[in-house]
Every structure is written in structure tokens, then in C-alpha cells.
Motif scaffolding. Structure first.
Motif, short mmCIF file in Angstrom:
data_model
loop_
_atom_site.label_atom_id
_atom_site.label_comp_id
_atom_site.label_asym_id
_atom_site.label_seq_id
_atom_site.Cartn_x
_atom_site.Cartn_y
_atom_site.Cartn_z
N PRO A 86 -6.90 2.79 10.10
CA PRO A 86 -7.58 3.12 8.83
C PRO A 86 -6.97 4.31 8.09
CG PRO A 86 -9.19 2.62 10.52
CD PRO A 86 -7.85 2.67 11.21
N ASN A 87 -6.43 5.30 8.82
CA ASN A 87 -5.89 6.47 8.15
C ASN A 87 -4.60 6.18 7.40
OD1 ASN A 87 -4.73 6.26 10.89
ND2 ASN A 87 -3.56 8.08 10.27
N LEU A 88 -3.95 5.04 7.69
CA LEU A 88 -2.74 4.66 6.98
C LEU A 88 -3.02 3.70 5.83
CD1 LEU A 88 -0.20 4.13 9.92
CD2 LEU A 88 -0.47 6.14 8.44
N GLN A 89 -4.24 3.19 5.76
CA GLN A 89 -4.62 2.31 4.67
C GLN A 89 -4.91 3.13 3.42
OE1 GLN A 89 -7.91 -0.18 5.88
NE2 GLN A 89 -7.00 -0.59 7.89
N VAL A 90 -4.91 2.45 2.26
CA VAL A 90 -5.24 3.10 1.00
C VAL A 90 -6.64 3.71 1.11
CG1 VAL A 90 -5.69 2.72 -1.44
CG2 VAL A 90 -3.69 1.67 -0.36
N GLN A 91 -6.75 4.98 0.74
CA GLN A 91 -7.96 5.76 0.99
C GLN A 91 -8.75 6.06 -0.29
OE1 GLN A 91 -8.67 7.30 4.41
NE2 GLN A 91 -7.42 5.48 4.71
N ASN A 92 -10.05 6.13 -0.13
CA ASN A 92 -10.91 6.66 -1.18
C ASN A 92 -10.61 8.16 -1.29
OD1 ASN A 92 -13.05 7.75 -2.69
ND2 ASN A 92 -14.55 6.35 -1.82
N LEU A 120 -8.80 3.28 -14.76
CA LEU A 120 -10.11 2.66 -14.67
C LEU A 120 -10.91 3.24 -13.51
CD1 LEU A 120 -12.16 0.34 -15.34
CD2 LEU A 120 -10.86 -1.07 -13.74
N LEU A 121 -12.12 3.73 -13.78
CA LEU A 121 -13.02 4.25 -12.77
C LEU A 121 -13.82 3.10 -12.18
CD1 LEU A 121 -14.41 6.62 -11.28
CD2 LEU A 121 -15.98 6.75 -13.23
N ASP A 122 -13.67 2.87 -10.88
CA ASP A 122 -14.19 1.65 -10.27
C ASP A 122 -14.97 1.94 -9.00
OD1 ASP A 122 -14.61 -1.00 -9.61
OD2 ASP A 122 -12.64 -1.26 -8.71
N THR A 123 -16.28 1.71 -9.04
CA THR A 123 -17.10 1.90 -7.83
C THR A 123 -17.13 0.64 -6.97
OG1 THR A 123 -19.16 1.22 -8.93
CG2 THR A 123 -18.56 3.56 -9.01
N GLY A 124 -16.45 -0.42 -7.39
CA GLY A 124 -16.43 -1.66 -6.64
C GLY A 124 -15.18 -1.85 -5.81
N SER A 125 -14.33 -0.84 -5.73
CA SER A 125 -13.13 -0.94 -4.89
C SER A 125 -12.87 0.41 -4.24
CB SER A 125 -11.92 -1.40 -5.71
OG SER A 125 -11.51 -0.40 -6.65
N THR A 126 -11.84 0.45 -3.41
CA THR A 126 -11.53 1.66 -2.64
C THR A 126 -10.08 2.05 -2.83
OG1 THR A 126 -13.17 1.11 -0.95
CG2 THR A 126 -11.45 2.67 -0.32
N GLY A 127 -9.82 3.27 -3.24
CA GLY A 127 -8.47 3.80 -3.27
C GLY A 127 -7.86 3.89 -4.66
N GLY A 130 2.15 -4.01 -3.83
CA GLY A 130 3.00 -2.84 -3.97
C GLY A 130 3.02 -1.98 -2.73
N PRO A 131 3.94 -1.04 -2.67
CA PRO A 131 4.08 -0.18 -1.49
C PRO A 131 2.95 0.84 -1.39
CG PRO A 131 5.57 0.53 -3.22
CD PRO A 131 4.96 -0.74 -3.70
N VAL A 132 2.73 1.31 -0.18
CA VAL A 132 1.77 2.35 0.09
C VAL A 132 2.52 3.66 0.31
CG1 VAL A 132 -0.07 3.14 1.65
CG2 VAL A 132 0.17 0.70 1.12
N LYS A 133 2.18 4.68 -0.47
CA LYS A 133 2.88 5.95 -0.39
C LYS A 133 1.87 7.09 -0.30
CE LYS A 133 7.00 4.33 -2.85
NZ LYS A 133 8.01 4.64 -3.89
N SER A 193 -5.44 15.72 0.07
CA SER A 193 -4.06 16.03 0.44
C SER A 193 -3.40 14.91 1.22
CB SER A 193 -4.01 17.32 1.26
OG SER A 193 -4.52 18.40 0.52
N SER A 194 -2.24 14.51 0.76
CA SER A 194 -1.36 13.57 1.46
C SER A 194 -2.10 12.32 1.92
CB SER A 194 -0.70 14.26 2.66
OG SER A 194 0.39 13.50 3.14
N ILE A 195 -2.71 11.61 0.97
CA ILE A 195 -3.43 10.39 1.31
C ILE A 195 -2.63 9.16 0.84
CG2 ILE A 195 -5.67 11.52 1.19
CD1 ILE A 195 -6.08 9.97 -1.49
N PRO A 196 -2.83 8.00 1.48
CA PRO A 196 -2.15 6.78 1.04
C PRO A 196 -2.73 6.25 -0.26
CG PRO A 196 -2.80 6.64 3.36
CD PRO A 196 -3.53 7.81 2.77
N ILE A 197 -1.86 5.95 -1.22
CA ILE A 197 -2.23 5.28 -2.46
C ILE A 197 -1.32 4.07 -2.62
CG2 ILE A 197 -2.96 7.48 -3.47
CD1 ILE A 197 -0.49 7.33 -5.29
N GLN A 198 -1.67 3.17 -3.51
CA GLN A 198 -0.83 2.00 -3.74
C GLN A 198 -0.11 2.12 -5.07
OE1 GLN A 198 -2.69 -1.86 -4.35
NE2 GLN A 198 -0.95 -2.94 -3.43
#
Length: 402
Positions: free
Chosen positions: A210-216, A84-91, A127-130, A142-147
Motif C-alpha cells: 500500500p505504501n507504494l501505491q498512489v496515496q491520498n 479537479l477536486l475529487d472525493t470519489g477517488s484516491t491520490g 501512467g508511471p508512479v513517481k 512528503s515523498s508520496i507516490p502520485i500518478q
């Protein structure tokens, strides 16, 4: 998607037709697809296809994209469709079952894994952040946090994230994930520092940098990192079974992403702007591709914009005849921009069997105006990321052209 209160204010798409389950294939180092995959079109190296059709979810007005997820610094990758492409959330959030062949690096603080509880109106994303490399066309974050959603290693949900009574997004989403490409760089949701055996003792409100949080992912691209443009073709009043448009990365960074001639909508720090409609000022307005309709309070129009009687259409308006309206948006330099829209009978529309509609409307709380996916049809919609600069200004902002 309309999150709890901007920084994502989202409501999950209503399932207005029967939902079909499915998932992406699990082969590694290659592109994956399934029987519900939608077509793609040839685009520039900074663009990917966006499809609005039946897809995997079999929901109306659901924009789908494909995203390639890789083990950081390697060519071991999976392309996951039906996101789902979502402009109302981040990551980026993706179901664990779609990337079983990948070994992603767990984000760890104080020798314990980081997990996230992202709150939506319709439930929580637990869920976990990886860390992962996220690829779309030639763009790489490159190497960004996702959930990771519905990870079997973290199936127990702590009480501070709703516990066993929580409604989990992974159980209701019916897509393979969410690509949050909204106005912000990090998602500022609730994070936990815990181990699987002591989940109920997790520390909530962890002060996570912020750099460890789920990123756009777009914000992490090397060049085209200041925003996006979503372009979808027009749709007739009767809807369409399938439309294909584009998601272009960057604003004023290349020849194909100019903001020239656009109507710019500055927002406050929470990503909200003002809409004037029906002699009412809605100061909490936002543009959200993850919402499948235009949502606003009916106010004194309640005798015309009646709620649909069908349970499956709860929350949608079903006027006896199609209504035409005009709203004003507060643009740059306090200029007003007029936007016309229609409100058709949702029950009649859905009975047609189509999946893309520009005239689906519904109810939302007071002072809110959600310009959902119908706003995108027949327009190019710009999302300017916070703190990033383009010719349109410094984010956060929205913009649009016809």
C-alpha cells in the motif's frame, strides 16, 4: 469522480459546453498560472481555495484547486492550477505536460518502473508512479507516490489496460489533473512492473504494498491527516457563474475544523451507505465532488424525469418543470437524516451560461445514488479517512453541516 466501483466509483464530468484546452505554465521554483486560473481567497494555514466556475475545462459543476508539486526534499516546485477536486477517488494524478521542469523519482520494483492503470467508467488513467512532495497551503505530504498522466515515455498502453483502443482520461479530462481526497489512504488499482520496450508483457495484478501505491495526500500530512472539510456557499435556482469556497485539512485537529453538530454518515468498508428515495432503498450511495450532478435511477418517475434529448446533455434529466424531492440518509446510530433537493431542466440551466448549479440531476445504474457536487452547495461536507479518528468517529465516514 465516480470510479468503477467505489474505492472509486466515478463517471467523468459531462462536457455540456464547448471545452477549451489549456495548461499550466512551466516555470520552476515558483507558482504557475494561466489565463483560465480562478481567484483565491485568504484562508488559514490548513485550508486552500476551491472554485467552481468556467476554469480550464469549461464544464459545469467542476471544483478546481491548485496543488504545488515538488521534487522530494527540495524547493524545486511547480504550482499546477485547474486540478479537479475529487472525493470519489484516491491520490493525485497530474498531466506530465504541466510538470516538465521537475525530475521526480520513479517508483521501482525488481529494477523495473511501476506503472498504474486506474479504471474509470469513461476510460483508463495510464501512467508511471513517481514520488513527489505535495504541498497545499502550509500542509506537506512528503515523498508520496502520485500518478503521471500522458507521459511521453510511456505512450504505448498494454493490452491489459485496454491497449490502443483504450479511452484515456488524459484525452478526455480537460483539466490538469485530479486530486483524489476520498475515504481511502491508497487507491488499490491495477499496477504493472515493466519497462517501456516490453509494455505488452507487463505483469498485471502486481502485489504492490500500500505504501507504494498512489496515496491520498491528506493521509500523509504530519498533523491534519484524518480527513477534509469542503465548504461551498449556497447557489440560487438559476445557478452562478463562479463561486469560491474552501478545502480544509483535518477534522477536529484545529479550531477551524470542528465536527461539532455535524450529521455523521458511517459507510461500509467500500465507502458506501444507504439512501432511501422514492420508496426505494439505495444501499450503494456515496458523496462525490467529482460528479457534476446528483445521479439516481428515475424508476417510476421516468415520465417526469425524462432524459434530455440533446446529445451534449446525454445522461441528464430534463423535466418540463422543476421537481422538488426529499431523500433520507442513514446516519450514525441508524438515525435518518432528511435531505431535500431539486431536479431542474438541465437544458434550460446550461443555456443560462452559468457553471455552478445545485439542481442538475441525471441517470445512473440501479441501486446507486451519487450525491454529486450539488450536495456540497450550502453545506460543509466532511470526509473521514479510513482508520483515522476524530470526534465524529473512526473513518470511513461522511458528515455534513448546514
Amino acid at each position: 469522480m465516480r470510479w468503477q466501483f467505489m474505492r472509486g466509483m466515478a463517471i467523468m464530468v459531462f462536457a455540456v459546453v464547448l471545452v477549451a484546452c489549456g495548461g499550466s505554465s512551466t516555470s520552476s521554483s515558483s507558482s504557475s498560472s494561466n489565463q483560465d486560473s480562478l481567484p483565491s481567497i485568504n484562508l488559514a494555514a490548513n485550508s486552500i481555495s476551491v472554485n467552481v466556475g468556467a476554469g480550464q475545462a469549461k464544464n459545469i459543476n467542476t471544483p478546481y484547486v491548485s496543488v504545488t508539486i515538488c521534487q522530494p526534499g527540495t524547493s524545486i516546485c511547480k504550482t499546477v492550477d485547474n486540478i479537479l477536486l475529487d472525493t470519489g477517488s484516491t491520490g493525485l494524478r497530474v498531466l506530465a505536460s504541466t510538470i516538465t521542469s521537475l525530475q521526480l523519482t520513479q517508483v521501482v520494483v525488481n529494477n523495473a518502473p511501476i506503472l498504474e492503470c486506474a479504471s474509470f467508467i469513461s476510460g483508463d488513467a495510464w501512467g508511471p508512479v513517481k514520488l513527489a512532495d505535495v504541498k497545499m497551503s502550509a500542509e506537506v505530504a512528503s515523498s508520496i507516490p502520485i500518478q503521471i498522466l500522458a507521459d511521453p515515455s510511456y505512450s504505448t498502453i498494454p493490452s491489459s489496460c485496454g491497449g490502443s483502443q483504450a479511452t484515456q482520461i488524459s484525452n478526455t479530462l480537460k483539466t490538469n489533473g485530479i486530486l483524489g481526497v476520498g475515504l481511502f489512504i491508497s487507491d488499490t488499482q491495477s499496477y504493472f512492473n515493466c519497462v517501456p520496450t516490453t509494455l505488452n508483457n507487463c505483469r498485471i495484478s502486481l502485489s504492490l504494498s500500500p505504501n507504494l501505491q498512489v496515496q491520498n495526500p491528506v493521509s500523509a500530512f504530519p498533523v491534519d491527516n484524518n480527513g477534509i472539510i469542503i465548504k461551498l456557499p449556497s447557489v440560487s435556482a438559476n445557478g452562478a457563474s463562479l463561486i469560491t469556497g474552501s478545502l480544509t485539512f483535518g477534522i477536529d485537529t484545529q479550531a477551524n475544523n470542528s465536527s461539532s453538530g455535524s450529521y455523521v454518515i458511517p459507510t461500509n468498508s467500500s465507502g458506501l451507505f444507504t439512501t432511501i428515495f422514492n420508496n426505494t432503498t439505495f444501499t450503494s450511495s456515496f458523496i462525490d465532488s467529482g460528479s457534476n450532478g446528483l445521479y439516481f435511477p428515475s424508476g417510476n418517475l421516468s415520465s417526469v424525469l425524462v432524459n434530455c434529448s440533446s446529445y451534449s446533455l446525454a445522461g441528464f434529466y430534463c423535466p418540463a418543470t422543476t421537481q422538488s424531492y426529499l431523500a433520507a440518509l442513514t446516519l450514525k446510530n441508524n438515525i435518518q437524516g432528511n435531505v431535500s433537493f431539486s431536479a431542474a431542466n438541465a437544458k434550460t440551466l446550461v443555456a443560462s451560461g452559468n457553471y455552478a448549479y445545485n439542481n442538475i440531476t441525471g441517470q445512473i445504474g440501479n441501486n446507486l445514488f451519487d450525491w454529486g457536487l450539488p450536495f456540497f452547495f450550502g453545506r460543509s461536507v466532511y470526509i473521514g479517512i479510513t482508520g483515522r479518528t476524530s470526534n465524529a468517529g473512526i473513518g470511513p465516514y461522511y458528515a455534513y453541516t448546514y
